[in-house]
Motif scaffolding. Structure first.
Motif, PDB file in Angstrom:
ATOM      1  N   HIS A  37      -0.861 -15.048   9.991  1.00  0.00           N
ATOM      2  CA  HIS A  37      -2.212 -15.061   9.449  1.00  0.00           C
ATOM      3  C   HIS A  37      -2.155 -14.413   8.079  1.00  0.00           C
ATOM      4  N   LYS A  38      -2.775 -15.058   7.099  1.00  0.00           N
ATOM      5  CA  LYS A  38      -2.647 -14.599   5.722  1.00  0.00           C
ATOM      6  C   LYS A  38      -4.015 -14.391   5.088  1.00  0.00           C
ATOM      7  N   VAL A  39      -4.124 -13.313   4.298  1.00  0.00           N
ATOM      8  CA  VAL A  39      -5.323 -13.010   3.516  1.00  0.00           C
ATOM      9  C   VAL A  39      -4.908 -12.965   2.058  1.00  0.00           C
ATOM     10  N   PHE A  40      -5.674 -13.624   1.202  1.00  0.00           N
ATOM     11  CA  PHE A  40      -5.437 -13.576  -0.234  1.00  0.00           C
ATOM     12  C   PHE A  40      -6.436 -12.597  -0.841  1.00  0.00           C
ATOM     13  N   LEU A  41      -5.939 -11.652  -1.620  1.00  0.00           N
ATOM     14  CA  LEU A  41      -6.795 -10.645  -2.239  1.00  0.00           C
ATOM     15  C   LEU A  41      -6.598 -10.725  -3.748  1.00  0.00           C
ATOM     16  N   TYR A  42      -7.693 -10.987  -4.449  1.00  0.00           N
ATOM     17  CA  TYR A  42      -7.638 -11.170  -5.899  1.00  0.00           C
ATOM     18  C   TYR A  42      -7.982  -9.875  -6.615  1.00  0.00           C
ATOM     19  N   LYS A  43      -7.459  -9.723  -7.832  1.00  0.00           N
ATOM     20  CA  LYS A  43      -7.535  -8.455  -8.567  1.00  0.00           C
ATOM     21  C   LYS A  43      -8.952  -7.933  -8.714  1.00  0.00           C
ATOM     22  N   GLU A  44      -9.918  -8.813  -8.849  1.00  0.00           N
ATOM     23  CA  GLU A  44     -11.300  -8.356  -9.022  1.00  0.00           C
ATOM     24  C   GLU A  44     -11.870  -7.731  -7.745  1.00  0.00           C
ATOM     25  N   ASP A  45     -11.183  -7.919  -6.625  1.00  0.00           N
ATOM     26  CA  ASP A  45     -11.641  -7.348  -5.359  1.00  0.00           C
ATOM     27  C   ASP A  45     -10.784  -6.176  -4.881  1.00  0.00           C
ATOM     28  N   PHE A  46      -9.722  -5.824  -5.598  1.00  0.00           N
ATOM     29  CA  PHE A  46      -8.824  -4.754  -5.157  1.00  0.00           C
ATOM     30  C   PHE A  46      -9.564  -3.459  -4.843  1.00  0.00           C
ATOM     31  N   ASN A  47     -10.362  -2.970  -5.788  1.00  0.00           N
ATOM     32  CA  ASN A  47     -11.019  -1.680  -5.599  1.00  0.00           C
ATOM     33  C   ASN A  47     -12.028  -1.713  -4.463  1.00  0.00           C
ATOM     34  N   LYS A  48     -12.804  -2.809  -4.369  1.00  0.00           N
ATOM     35  CA  LYS A  48     -13.788  -2.921  -3.279  1.00  0.00           C
ATOM     36  C   LYS A  48     -13.086  -2.983  -1.922  1.00  0.00           C
ATOM     37  N   PHE A  49     -12.012  -3.740  -1.856  1.00  0.00           N
ATOM     38  CA  PHE A  49     -11.265  -3.885  -0.611  1.00  0.00           C
ATOM     39  C   PHE A  49     -10.665  -2.540  -0.191  1.00  0.00           C
ATOM     40  N   LEU A  50     -10.018  -1.871  -1.129  1.00  0.00           N
ATOM     41  CA  LEU A  50      -9.385  -0.592  -0.834  1.00  0.00           C
ATOM     42  C   LEU A  50     -10.422   0.449  -0.413  1.00  0.00           C
ATOM     43  N   LYS A  51     -11.568   0.470  -1.077  1.00  0.00           N
ATOM     44  CA  LYS A  51     -12.630   1.417  -0.722  1.00  0.00           C
ATOM     45  C   LYS A  51     -13.138   1.149   0.699  1.00  0.00           C
ATOM     46  N   ALA A  52     -13.394  -0.117   1.020  1.00  0.00           N
ATOM     47  CA  ALA A  52     -13.905  -0.462   2.352  1.00  0.00           C
ATOM     48  C   ALA A  52     -12.861  -0.169   3.428  1.00  0.00           C
ATOM     49  N   LEU A  53     -11.612  -0.487   3.169  1.00  0.00           N
ATOM     50  CA  LEU A  53     -10.548  -0.214   4.130  1.00  0.00           C
ATOM     51  C   LEU A  53     -10.407   1.288   4.363  1.00  0.00           C
ATOM     52  N   THR A  54     -10.401   2.053   3.282  1.00  0.00           N
ATOM     53  CA  THR A  54     -10.288   3.511   3.390  1.00  0.00           C
ATOM     54  C   THR A  54     -11.461   4.089   4.174  1.00  0.00           C
ATOM     55  N   GLU A  55     -12.675   3.617   3.895  1.00  0.00           N
ATOM     56  CA  GLU A  55     -13.853   4.112   4.611  1.00  0.00           C
ATOM     57  C   GLU A  55     -13.782   3.772   6.101  1.00  0.00           C
ATOM     58  N   ALA A  56     -13.352   2.572   6.424  1.00  0.00           N
ATOM     59  CA  ALA A  56     -13.261   2.164   7.829  1.00  0.00           C
ATOM     60  C   ALA A  56     -12.201   2.986   8.572  1.00  0.00           C
ATOM     61  N   VAL A  57     -11.042   3.173   7.959  1.00  0.00           N
ATOM     62  CA  VAL A  57      -9.977   3.956   8.591  1.00  0.00           C
ATOM     63  C   VAL A  57     -10.410   5.416   8.731  1.00  0.00           C
ATOM     64  N   ASP A  58     -11.001   5.966   7.682  1.00  0.00           N
ATOM     65  CA  ASP A  58     -11.475   7.352   7.745  1.00  0.00           C
ATOM     66  C   ASP A  58     -12.531   7.531   8.827  1.00  0.00           C
ATOM     67  N   TYR A  59     -13.419   6.544   8.998  1.00  0.00           N
ATOM     68  CA  TYR A  59     -14.451   6.617  10.035  1.00  0.00           C
ATOM     69  C   TYR A  59     -13.813   6.695  11.422  1.00  0.00           C
ATOM     70  N   VAL A  60     -12.824   5.849  11.662  1.00  0.00           N
ATOM     71  CA  VAL A  60     -12.140   5.889  12.961  1.00  0.00           C
ATOM     72  C   VAL A  60     -11.459   7.243  13.142  1.00  0.00           C
ATOM     73  N   LYS A  61     -10.774   7.729  12.100  1.00  0.00           N
ATOM     74  CA  LYS A  61     -10.018   8.972  12.217  1.00  0.00           C
ATOM     75  C   LYS A  61     -10.916  10.202  12.365  1.00  0.00           C
TER      76      LYS A  61
END
Length: 137
Positions: A57-81
């Motif tokens: 399974h593959k996800v394509f992530l474009y440069k204009e979405d890097f910061n938004k993606f990283l912020k959302a991923l970090t927030e989701a992981v931090d919430y679980v932790k």
């Protein structure tokens, strides 16, 4: 000629592999477009149970979405932790100390998991923006 340009376009300029257990591997590949722009592909590869081959399974992530993606991923992981599982020892599942067969890695059997194929000065700002936030995990 078209085949050669497609091959060049599909080459990774950077690749990182993360083994996640015996049947799952994640790949993070930075790729270049024909116009020397960069994007990230995130691939989950799972060995099929009782069969040969892999499900991918593959996800394509474009440069204009890097910061938004990283912020959302970090927030989701931090919430679980912090909120859902504050007492869980997430470091107990750090597989960086294991080799490909699940054995504890030693200085004799450690194999580099990341490969830089072609360094690119244009990719440097991306690494600078992502590096600080990734280390907060």
């Amino acid at each position: 000629m078209a085949y050669e340009s497609n091959e060049k376009r599909m080459e990774s300029v950077y690749s990182k592999r993360i083994r996640a257990g015996k049947r799952r591997t994640y790949f993070f590949d930075v790729r270049a477009t024909r116009s020397n722009d960069y994007y990230l592909t995130i691939t989950e590869s799972r060995k099929k149970f009782n069969e040969d081959g892999y499900d991918r399974h593959k996800v394509f992530l474009y440069k204009e979405d890097f910061n938004k993606f990283l912020k959302a991923l970090t927030e989701a992981v931090d919430y679980v932790k912090t909120e859902l599982m504050p007492d869980f020892d997430f470091d107990a599942y750090n597989h960086d100390n294991y080799d490909n067969e699940g054995e504890v890695a030693t200085s004799e059997n450690i194999v580099a998991e990341s490969t830089t194929v072609t360094p690119s000065p244009a990719a440097a700002p991306v690494a600078d923006t992502l590096g600080e936030d990734v280390d907060k995990w």
